[in-house]
Design a protein around this motif. Structure first.
Motif, short mmCIF file in Angstrom:
data_model
loop_
_atom_site.label_atom_id
_atom_site.label_comp_id
_atom_site.label_asym_id
_atom_site.label_seq_id
_atom_site.Cartn_x
_atom_site.Cartn_y
_atom_site.Cartn_z
N HIS A 56 0.77 -1.21 0.03
CA HIS A 56 0.11 -0.07 0.03
C HIS A 56 0.85 1.34 -0.02
O HIS A 56 1.98 1.18 0.20
N GLY A 57 0.13 2.43 -0.33
CA GLY A 57 0.61 3.67 -0.08
C GLY A 57 0.72 4.37 1.17
O GLY A 57 0.43 3.51 2.08
N GLY A 58 0.99 5.44 1.31
CA GLY A 58 1.03 6.15 2.38
C GLY A 58 2.46 6.67 2.63
O GLY A 58 3.04 7.64 2.11
N GLY A 59 3.09 6.07 3.84
CA GLY A 59 4.49 6.71 4.37
C GLY A 59 4.57 7.25 5.63
O GLY A 59 3.94 6.77 6.44
N GLU A 99 6.68 5.25 8.00
CA GLU A 99 7.75 5.88 7.69
C GLU A 99 7.80 5.96 6.11
O GLU A 99 7.10 4.96 5.48
N TRP A 100 8.53 6.85 5.61
CA TRP A 100 8.40 7.30 4.08
C TRP A 100 9.30 5.96 3.41
O TRP A 100 8.64 5.44 2.34
N ASN A 101 10.16 5.21 4.28
CA ASN A 101 10.89 3.85 3.61
C ASN A 101 10.28 2.71 4.39
O ASN A 101 11.10 1.75 4.52
N MET A 102 8.97 2.84 4.49
CA MET A 102 8.32 1.65 5.30
C MET A 102 8.40 0.21 4.67
O MET A 102 8.11 -0.82 5.22
N TRP A 103 8.74 0.20 3.26
CA TRP A 103 8.44 -0.94 2.64
C TRP A 103 9.91 -1.51 2.08
O TRP A 103 9.89 -2.35 1.44
N PHE A 104 10.90 -0.72 2.55
CA PHE A 104 12.31 -1.26 2.29
C PHE A 104 13.20 -1.05 3.52
O PHE A 104 14.52 -1.25 3.38
N LYS A 105 12.97 -0.68 4.52
CA LYS A 105 13.45 -0.84 5.98
C LYS A 105 14.21 -2.27 6.11
O LYS A 105 13.44 -3.51 5.69
N ALA A 122 3.84 4.93 -2.13
CA ALA A 122 5.12 4.29 -1.36
C ALA A 122 5.20 2.78 -1.47
O ALA A 122 6.48 2.29 -1.25
N GLY A 123 4.28 2.12 -1.76
CA GLY A 123 4.32 0.70 -2.12
C GLY A 123 5.20 0.48 -3.48
O GLY A 123 5.79 -0.60 -3.50
N MET A 172 6.15 -1.72 -10.71
CA MET A 172 6.19 -0.66 -9.96
C MET A 172 4.97 0.39 -10.41
O MET A 172 4.94 0.54 -11.49
N MET A 173 4.31 0.99 -9.44
CA MET A 173 3.12 1.70 -9.75
C MET A 173 3.53 2.96 -8.91
O MET A 173 3.35 3.11 -7.78
N ALA A 174 3.70 4.07 -9.78
CA ALA A 174 3.76 5.58 -9.29
C ALA A 174 4.70 5.68 -8.07
O ALA A 174 4.40 6.37 -7.11
N GLY A 175 5.68 4.87 -7.99
CA GLY A 175 6.71 4.95 -7.00
C GLY A 175 7.86 5.94 -7.36
O GLY A 175 8.12 6.36 -8.33
N HIS A 176 8.82 6.22 -6.42
CA HIS A 176 10.04 6.94 -6.45
C HIS A 176 11.25 5.97 -6.51
O HIS A 176 11.51 5.27 -5.54
N PRO A 177 12.29 5.84 -7.43
CA PRO A 177 13.21 4.83 -7.49
C PRO A 177 14.55 5.17 -6.58
O PRO A 177 15.37 4.21 -6.29
N GLY A 178 14.55 6.25 -6.08
CA GLY A 178 15.67 6.65 -5.36
C GLY A 178 16.90 6.36 -5.99
O GLY A 178 17.14 6.62 -7.20
N ASP A 179 18.12 5.87 -5.00
CA ASP A 179 19.30 5.49 -5.81
C ASP A 179 19.54 4.08 -5.86
O ASP A 179 20.81 3.64 -5.97
N VAL A 180 18.61 3.38 -6.43
CA VAL A 180 18.44 1.95 -6.08
C VAL A 180 19.29 1.57 -7.35
O VAL A 180 19.05 2.00 -8.54
N SER A 181 20.27 0.45 -7.41
CA SER A 181 20.68 -0.11 -8.62
C SER A 181 19.74 -1.22 -9.32
O SER A 181 19.02 -1.87 -8.74
N LEU A 182 19.59 -1.16 -10.56
CA LEU A 182 18.71 -2.13 -11.45
C LEU A 182 19.59 -3.21 -11.89
O LEU A 182 18.79 -4.15 -12.54
N LEU A 183 20.79 -3.52 -11.46
CA LEU A 183 21.65 -4.46 -12.16
C LEU A 183 20.85 -5.91 -11.75
O LEU A 183 20.92 -6.91 -12.60
#
Length: 381
Positions: free
Chosen positions: A88-91, A125-131, A163-164, A184-195
């Motif tokens: 889900h979204g939010g954050g 929290e804003w990073n709730m799905w990848f802490k 946020a999801g 991925m739906m309507a999210g922000h990639p940040g500095d993630v590596s796609l390798l």
């Protein structure tokens, strides 16, 4: 006689046979029978371990708790069911706002078949799905679904909105060897590596006007990055980028098309080429059929390998020691396995299938696909 007792007797007889042989070598057929029995025993053990989690549908790990809402669509044989994890979204907002977003996510997508689960993030929290910690919660959720709900671990799909979507950007590469596909739906990639997405089909959905945090421009840039990765490696990095014209953060459910797209794919646990870059926040010992020790892991460390039958080529490695979990799918374990690095053969060995290796890898990885009958460790010169 109950099925569990039958498998226990089969494992006992195999153990006695291999003990009498001294070196515990198994034939291909014996290894397959042993794996089948071990997986059934593992499922029974996981049902015992996760029974309270399943009863409450709350995934627990250390002090973390992740409530999960579920709904089953369609009717397929046990062991063949798909699974969709929908974040889900939010954050970083009020608890009740995230609860509201969770309720929305429960019915946002509707697969033709499968176990659809909408977990509630353990944090607000804003990073709730990848802490750190979410990885183990997801693994336990998948294990529970395999043990209790008849889910095929090669048909587990990941998606999330807002946020999801942030979580999908991070968790798809970080746990790429767990997913069959991700969107991925309507999210922000940040500095993630796609390798790490080399073997994971990946979709990007974003509104043309979704300018908050520059989602629209950054998501498009990452789509172009995947284009370049696929151009350099045409057999990998399957992906699609969808920029919805005239739409903002809400895409009017156009993104629901991603569900059918993802289900075209099943996970390949034994890809013949692996690109593994360690995450900056959560380090791992295993990725697909590779393993490294705690002494070798480190943020950003990268390993690239490929195999052609019984030949394994190390194309790049920031680690000095690598263990290969070997299988009978892409290799012939009755013949020697050779390893090459910098153009030279550094190892050529015969390996033996062992019941202890099957058991060890199954329970360490917690994934039937990675129950390996043999393994080989090499140290780079």
């Amino acid at each position: 006689m109950k099925k569990k007792q039958i498998y226990t007797l089969l494992l006992l007889s195999l153990s006695l046979l291999t003990a009498q042989a001294g070196e515990k070598k198994l034939s291909r057929e014996e290894a397959q029978r042993a794996k089948t029995a071990l997986v059934e025993q593992w499922k029974a053990d996981m049902r015992d371990e996760l029974r309270s989690d399943y009863r409450d549908f709350i995934i627990r790990h250390d002090t973390l708790r992740m409530p999960v809402w579920k709904l089953i669509y369609g009717n397929v044989p046990m062991g063949e069911r798909s699974m969709f994890i929908s974040m889900h979204g939010g954050g970083g907002t009020y608890h009740w706002v995230n609860d509201q977003q969770w309720d929305n996510q429960k019915h946002l997508y509707r697969p033709q078949e499968g176990l659809y689960v909408a977990p509630r993030a353990p944090w607000d929290e804003w990073n709730m799905w990848f802490k750190p910690g979410i990885d183990e919660l997801f693994r336990r959720l998948i294990t529970m679904a395999v043990a209790f709900e008849g889910v095929n671990p090669d048909k587990v799909y990941l998606t999330g909105y807002s946020a999801g979507g942030d979580g999908t950007w991070r968790m798809a590469p970080r746990m790429a060897d767990s997913w069959a596909a991700a969107s991925m739906m309507a999210g922000h990639p940040g500095d993630v590596s796609l390798l790490n997405l080399r073997n994971l089909p990946f979709m990007i959905w974003v509104g043309e006007l979704d300018s908050a945090y520059n989602r629209n421009t950054l998501d498009v840039q990452r789509g172009l990055e995947l284009d370049e990765l696929q151009k350099a490696d045409p057999k990998g990095y399957v992906h699609e980028t969808h920029v919805m014209q005239g739409m903002g953060h809400w895409m009017m459910r156009a993104d629901t098309a991603a569900i059918a797209w993802m289900t075209q794919y099943q996970r390949d646990p034994y890809p013949t080429r692996i690109v593994w870059r360690q995450d900056n926040d959560v380090l791992r010992n295993d990725f697909y059929w590779l393993h490294v020790s705690n002494l070798e892991i480190g943020a950003g460390k990268t390993i690239i390998v490929h195999n052609e039958g019984n030949r394994i080529y190390i194309d790049h490695s920031d680690c000095r020691e690598i263990t290969f979990l070997l299988n009978d799918v892409t290799m012939n374990l009755d013949r020697p396995i050779s390893v090459y690095y910098n153009g030279y053969m550094i190892c050529c060995e015969r390996v033996s299938r062992q019941l202890s290796t099957l058991r060890e890898t199954l329970y360490e990885r917690g994934d039937p696909a990675y129950a390996a009958p043999a393994k080989l460790t090499v140290r780079l010169p």
